[in-house]
Scaffold this motif. Structure first.
Motif, PDB file in Angstrom:
ATOM      1  N   ALA A 156       0.791  -1.168   0.035  1.00  0.00           N
ATOM      2  CA  ALA A 156       0.066   0.055  -0.043  1.00  0.00           C
ATOM      3  C   ALA A 156       0.888   1.151   0.023  1.00  0.00           C
ATOM      4  O   ALA A 156       0.672   2.218  -0.911  1.00  0.00           O
ATOM      5  N   GLU A 157       1.844   1.100   0.834  1.00  0.00           N
ATOM      6  CA  GLU A 157       2.895   2.464   1.019  1.00  0.00           C
ATOM      7  C   GLU A 157       3.186   2.732  -0.467  1.00  0.00           C
ATOM      8  O   GLU A 157       3.582   3.824  -0.963  1.00  0.00           O
ATOM      9  N   GLY A 158       3.680   1.694  -1.133  1.00  0.00           N
ATOM     10  CA  GLY A 158       4.442   1.721  -2.269  1.00  0.00           C
ATOM     11  C   GLY A 158       3.879   1.859  -3.586  1.00  0.00           C
ATOM     12  O   GLY A 158       3.959   3.095  -4.340  1.00  0.00           O
ATOM     13  N   LEU A 159       2.323   1.973  -3.345  1.00  0.00           N
ATOM     14  CA  LEU A 159       1.410   2.392  -4.519  1.00  0.00           C
ATOM     15  C   LEU A 159       0.669   3.702  -4.032  1.00  0.00           C
ATOM     16  O   LEU A 159      -0.019   4.151  -5.057  1.00  0.00           O
ATOM     17  N   GLY A 160       0.751   3.932  -2.941  1.00  0.00           N
ATOM     18  CA  GLY A 160       0.152   5.232  -2.464  1.00  0.00           C
ATOM     19  C   GLY A 160      -1.354   5.247  -2.077  1.00  0.00           C
ATOM     20  O   GLY A 160      -2.004   5.916  -2.336  1.00  0.00           O
ATOM     21  N   VAL A 161      -1.846   4.190  -1.541  1.00  0.00           N
ATOM     22  CA  VAL A 161      -3.074   3.592  -1.521  1.00  0.00           C
ATOM     23  C   VAL A 161      -3.092   3.260   0.065  1.00  0.00           C
ATOM     24  O   VAL A 161      -2.141   2.989   0.740  1.00  0.00           O
ATOM     25  N   SER A 162      -4.445   2.868   0.526  1.00  0.00           N
ATOM     26  CA  SER A 162      -4.602   2.237   1.747  1.00  0.00           C
ATOM     27  C   SER A 162      -4.406   0.573   1.790  1.00  0.00           C
ATOM     28  O   SER A 162      -4.727   0.093   0.757  1.00  0.00           O
ATOM     29  N   PRO A 163      -4.038   0.176   2.978  1.00  0.00           N
ATOM     30  CA  PRO A 163      -4.007  -1.320   3.067  1.00  0.00           C
ATOM     31  C   PRO A 163      -5.256  -2.040   2.758  1.00  0.00           C
ATOM     32  O   PRO A 163      -5.234  -3.045   1.815  1.00  0.00           O
ATOM     33  N   LEU A 164      -6.405  -1.292   3.100  1.00  0.00           N
ATOM     34  CA  LEU A 164      -7.946  -1.751   2.841  1.00  0.00           C
ATOM     35  C   LEU A 164      -7.904  -1.956   1.246  1.00  0.00           C
ATOM     36  O   LEU A 164      -8.515  -2.960   0.877  1.00  0.00           O
ATOM     37  N   SER A 165      -7.473  -0.877   0.411  1.00  0.00           N
ATOM     38  CA  SER A 165      -7.697  -1.045  -1.005  1.00  0.00           C
ATOM     39  C   SER A 165      -6.831  -2.154  -1.679  1.00  0.00           C
ATOM     40  O   SER A 165      -7.227  -2.684  -2.467  1.00  0.00           O
ATOM     41  N   VAL A 166      -5.746  -2.474  -1.277  1.00  0.00           N
ATOM     42  CA  VAL A 166      -4.724  -3.619  -1.554  1.00  0.00           C
ATOM     43  C   VAL A 166      -5.570  -4.678  -1.382  1.00  0.00           C
ATOM     44  O   VAL A 166      -5.578  -5.511  -2.317  1.00  0.00           O
ATOM     45  N   ALA A 167      -5.850  -4.794   0.038  1.00  0.00           N
ATOM     46  CA  ALA A 167      -6.692  -6.157   0.133  1.00  0.00           C
ATOM     47  C   ALA A 167      -7.814  -6.429  -0.572  1.00  0.00           C
ATOM     48  O   ALA A 167      -7.913  -7.777  -1.095  1.00  0.00           O
ATOM     49  N   LEU A 168      -8.740  -5.409  -0.681  1.00  0.00           N
ATOM     50  CA  LEU A 168      -9.830  -5.597  -1.558  1.00  0.00           C
ATOM     51  C   LEU A 168      -9.516  -5.848  -3.122  1.00  0.00           C
ATOM     52  O   LEU A 168     -10.100  -6.565  -3.670  1.00  0.00           O
ATOM     53  N   ALA A 169      -8.749  -5.154  -3.612  1.00  0.00           N
ATOM     54  CA  ALA A 169      -8.229  -5.384  -4.944  1.00  0.00           C
ATOM     55  C   ALA A 169      -7.658  -6.768  -5.366  1.00  0.00           C
ATOM     56  O   ALA A 169      -8.114  -7.327  -6.445  1.00  0.00           O
ATOM     57  N   TRP A 170      -7.043  -7.335  -4.237  1.00  0.00           N
ATOM     58  CA  TRP A 170      -6.437  -8.770  -4.444  1.00  0.00           C
ATOM     59  C   TRP A 170      -7.810  -9.742  -4.583  1.00  0.00           C
ATOM     60  O   TRP A 170      -7.711 -10.722  -5.412  1.00  0.00           O
ATOM     61  N   ILE A 171      -8.610  -9.540  -3.413  1.00  0.00           N
ATOM     62  CA  ILE A 171      -9.612 -10.483  -3.491  1.00  0.00           C
ATOM     63  C   ILE A 171     -10.548 -10.555  -4.710  1.00  0.00           C
ATOM     64  O   ILE A 171     -11.048 -11.358  -5.281  1.00  0.00           O
ATOM     65  N   ARG A 172     -10.958  -9.089  -4.973  1.00  0.00           N
ATOM     66  CA  ARG A 172     -11.951  -8.909  -6.189  1.00  0.00           C
ATOM     67  C   ARG A 172     -11.588  -9.574  -7.323  1.00  0.00           C
ATOM     68  O   ARG A 172     -12.370  -9.966  -8.189  1.00  0.00           O
TER      69      ARG A 172
END
Length: 317
Positions: free
Chosen positions: A253-269
């Protein structure tokens, strides 16, 4: 928000679903209204509830909001039946049809778009349970049917039974807990669902809230882990192995400049077979963070790294 078909069915839904398990308890009606309004404004359509959520209040609140705030035609409405108010599983035809009728009454609608068996009832023959799905579709009470919290063999058996005779209602969806912290469904449930042409609707896609990173330094006051009602629900994901996965999500998330929540949701989605993760937020502010994940597609390298760090130990066979 993009839309997807649920499995190989014609049912088209938003690729993020709004869960309502806390509506009527942790989420008061005004907050529920704010959530539903924001969800629909963002292009969301699939809203998931159940007859036992908050003793029926979840369905009552949703029904009220469909009359006062959002049109019924704007939603893909899903509910579940199969658990009695006292917690006992009941997959009997008698209970299921009565439960569906009660849900329709609380929701104030003539039909739902997706009716799901909430759990597998080992005390009732599966063919009897599935016959209730056929009646519900034939009578117009629901358009599609699915199952929830079934094991892989139960999904396969139910789907095969429904395909075995013309006129039976096919199983189009499978709800299961699925996240970076809970990938065991990939052993049998996911392959069974994909083979059956059923779309996956992962519940608790944020690892019971742990993948947001809020438990990295302790248990915040006001969090689910700090409540008497949900502490035992969250606790299994507060161990060292899960912490290691969470740190990887935070780094991504830090590397992408987004929240951990967004990373986790994008992965499962974007996992194979997934139609729409079901996100249950307590507040409109929390839901807004989840809706922000819509614009994120994980780079291949990050997805591969998260796959690796959360991979399951080999199993036999």
């Amino acid at each position: 928000m993009e839309e997807r078909h649920v499995g190989r069915s014609g049912l088209l839904v938003s690729r993020l679903a709004l869960g309502t398990m806390t509506w009527g308890q942790d989420t008061v009606p005004d907050e529920a209204a704010a959530q539903l309004s924001a969800f629909v404004d963002a292009g969301g359509t699939l809203v998931d509830t159940a007859d036992v959520y908050c003793d029926g209040d979840s369905e009552r609140i949703l029904g009220h909001l469909m009359r006062e705030l959002v049109g019924r035609e704007d939603l893909v409405l899903a509910t579940k039946s199969g658990i009695r108010p006292d917690g006992r599983y009941d997959g009997s035809r008698r209970h299921l049809i009565a439960a569906l009728d009660a849900s329709l009454d609380r929701l104030g609608v003539e039909h739902v778009d997706l009716w799901q068996l909430h759990v597998h009832d080992p005390a009732t023959p599966l063919e009897e349970t599935l016959s209730a799905l056929d009646e519900a579709v034939a009578s117009g009470r629901t358009r599609y049917v699915g199952v929830s919290n079934y094991t892989g063999w139960q999904v396969a058996k139910a789907a095969a039974w429904q395909r075995a005779w013309p006129g039976r209602a096919p199983v189009v969806s499978v709800q299961a807990e699925y996240s970076l912290l809970s990938r065991d469904v990939e052993r049998e449930v996911v392959p069974a669902a994909v083979d059956a042409g059923a779309g996956l609707l992962p519940w608790s896609p944020l690892g019971r809230g742990v993948l947001t990173g809020k438990y990295r330094t302790g248990i915040p006051a006001g969090s689910r882990a700090a409540s008497t009602a949900f502490a035992e629900f969250v606790q299994p994901y507060l161990d060292e192995e899960c912490a290691r996965i969470v740190e990887s999500v935070v780094t991504a998330a830090e590397g992408l400049g987004v929240s951990p929540l967004s990373v986790a949701l994008a992965w499962i989605r974007d996992r194979p077979g997934v139609a729409a993760p079901v996100v249950g937020a307590r507040t409109a502010a929390q839901l807004a963070q989840a809706l922000g994940s819509e614009a994120l597609t994980l780079p291949h390298e990050i997805r591969a790294a998260l796959d690796d760090v959360s991979d399951m130990a080999p199993a036999h066979p």
